[in-house]
Design an enzyme around this catalytic site. Structure first.
Site: not given
Ligand SMILES: Nc1ncnc2c1ncn2[C@@H]1O[C@H](COP(=O)(O)OP(=O)(O)OP(=O)(O)O)[C@@H](O)[C@H]1O
Ligand SMILES: [Mg+2]
Length: 561
Positions: A365-367
């Protein structure tokens, strides 16, 4: 009869004065060719791209290809009774769908026609199906969590409101389950959910709707269904329609919304079908050149709006089905690159009983990290790394090598963490409970609990804390933080509980009749193990290696994935 010239002039004058100069001309065209959900139309020279058309049988259409002498249009509805020469009218507006609170709890087709037999929709509000995504100044970064209620996701792949998180995996690996659990977990919250089913069996969708109804989730959910039997154009527009329905709540009500697109691979296939029939040139895997834009313009509409715009949000959970785990195929790579991370589900884990079958190694999950609850961030900080190390050790341990005590401990901890992260379908867990059990696991409180009793321990432990130490639950619920004081409070409670659980006298509020026998056996096992441990570390290693081998058998396939 005598004609009075004065009368005539006055009538003419009046007519001329009231003449406004506006013509109401409806532009009409005729069908040149029709079939497979598309039509070639002659005569609509001023038609706009994307304009909604009206066919003589009442079906709506959308102008797709504007060519020199004709236009290519898709038909959103019945086309079997349309013939060559039939008339087509322009409507002058782009495609719209009904939106509003009235849609909540309903099952509709992509154009907003009810499918649930609960009568017509009483809404007078409409929104364009295709609308621009908010620009950069209209957005702010993701900062509030969207709890999925799934331990493995909320701890390691946290999702924030406004994020786009892809759920990807082969057939039948639990993709829909993750999305549906997330919707169910929004119960009692402030998130409006839209579930868009594209190209699925009607019976599957009926099952989902029933499940949502039983869990009370239909009170805040809209289901948009373009099932496999509907024409391809409807399957193609369905995600945009669902998105428009959610956007109403984000823009007009400043609310939070969640859109599930299940699944976009089928939408891409429907779009490919349309494009090929409209003779657009095929590209890679026969998809048209703009198939990337198909998904990017949809997913870009998810956002966390700026405070000026009301701070609403639209979180997207697109689903993509892979073939044999092939993530480097055209559509999967496209959507992976558009989204802010992916939850990757693998059949090997699924069949080994690790469900949800999330491959922690390549799920990201990048953010969402910045939106994660503080306490969860603290307790799950090293979880991902620990699990990755565990997988490696597990592979190594299978060779039957003698392990030193530290490695063995790490392995044992790993087996228990894997057990803790397993979760049944339709049983989302509150974030407080998630923090408590992951904390207990990572602090080694379960190290002595046999692997096959971990889930029993988990249930009993959470019930115990809730029943006897509600202050801990309350404090955690309010602050969401695991402070040192809280840990100091929790640690002895947890140790006591573990001891009594293993001795079989666990103050399990749910303990029913007939548990006595089991507990005695467990006790015996346990003392044996303890004695062994006390005598020689190798003996312990041996004893544990057995369990390790057992479990390794289960999950070794997962390792290869
Ligand atoms: N966490 C879970 N625990 C137990 N069973 C599960 C879990 N998640 C999914 N399942 C079961 O696995 C099966 C497949 O799940 P699901 O339909 O969600 O997969 P899918 O990937 O969406 O499948 P499809 O590709 O057909 O859409 C279902 O029978 C479901 O009940
Ligand atoms: Mg599914």
């Amino acid at each position: 009869m005598r004609i009075n010239p004065e009368e005539i002039t006055s009538v003419l004058k009046k007519e001329i004065e009231s003449y406004s100069g506006e013509f109401q001309v409806e532009e009409e065209g005729t069908i040149l060719e029709v079939g497979d959900g598309i039509a070639r139309i002659y005569g609509l020279t001023n038609c706009m791209a994307g304009e909604m058309l009206e066919f003589s049988n009442g079906s709506a259409g959308v102008a797709f290809n504007l060519e020199e002498s004709s236009i290519g249009a898709v038909i959103l509805g019945e086309y079997a009774d349309l013939r060559e020469g039939a008339t087509v009218k322009r409507t002058g507006s782009v495609l719209q769908v009904p939106v509003g609170e009235e849609l909540i709890g309903r099952v509709v087709d992509p154009l907003g026609n009810p499918l649930d037999g609960k009568g017509p929709l009483k809404t007078d509000k409409f929104r364009a199906v295709e609308s621009d995504a908010p620009g950069i100044a209209d957005r702010q970064s993701v900062k509030e969590p969207l709890q999925t209620g799934i331990k493995a996701v909320d701890s390691m792949i946290p999702i924030g409101r406004g994020q786009r998180e892809l759920i990807i995996g082969d057939r039948g690996t639990g993709k829909t389950a993750v999305a549906i659990d997330t919707i169910i977990n929004q119960k009692g919250g402030d998130v409006v959910c839209v579930y868009v089913a594209v190209g699925q069996k009607a019976s599957t969708v009926a099952g989902v709707v029933q499940r949502l109804t039983e869990s009370g989730a239909m009170d805040y959910t809209i289901v948009v269904n373009a099932s496999a039997s509907m024409p391809a154009p409807l399957q193609y527009v369905a995600p945009y329609c669902g998105c428009a329905m959610a956007e109403y709540f984000m823009y007009e009500k400043n609310g939070h919304t969640l859109c599930v697109y299940d699944d976009l691979s089928k939408q891409a296939a429907a779009y490919r079908q349309l494009s090929l029939l409209l003779r657009r040139p095929p590209g890679r895997e026969a998809y048209p050149g703009d198939v990337f834009y198909l998904h990017s313009r949809l997913l870009e509409r998810s956002a966390k709006l700026s405070d000026d715009l009301g701070a609403g949000s639209l979180t997207a959970l697109p689903v993509i089905e892979t073939q044999e785990g092939e993530v480097s195929a055209y559509i999967p790579t496209n959507v992976i690159s558009i989204t802010d991370g992916q939850i990757y589900l693998v059949p090997e884990l699924f069949f080994a009983g690790v469900r949800p079958a999330i491959d922690v190694g390549i799920s990201v999950s990048r953010v969402g990290g910045s939106a994660q609850v503080k306490g969860m961030k603290a307790v799950a900080g090293s979880l991902r790394l620990d699990l990755a190390q565990f997988r490696e050790l597990e592979a190594f341990a299978q060779l039957g090598t003698e392990l030193d005590a530290a490695t063995q401990r790490q392995l044992d901890r790993g087996f228990r963490m894997v057990e803790i992260l397993k979760q049944d379908q339709y049983e989302p867990m509150s974030v407080v409970n998630q923090i408590l059990i992951i904390w207990a696991g990572s602090k080694g409180k379960l190290d002595d609990v046999p692997v096959d009793r971990v889930s029993e321990y988990e249930n009993a432990f959470l019930d115990f804390i809730a029943a006897t130490h509600s202050e801990i639950v309350e404090q955690l619920g309010e602050t969401g933080e695991v402070t040192e004081e809280l840990e100091a409070l929790l640690s002895p409670v947890c140790d006591d509980f573990s001891r009594s659980f293993l001795e079989g006298s666990a103050p399990d509020p749910r303990a029913g009749a007939g548990t006595g026998e089991e507990s005695e056996e467990e006790e015996a096992d346990d003392t044996e193990a303890e004695n062994a441990a006390a005598e020689a570390p190798e003996a312990e290693a041996d004893a544990e290696a057995e369990t390790a081998a057992d479990d390794a058998e289960d999950s070794d396939d997962g390792e290869e994935a």
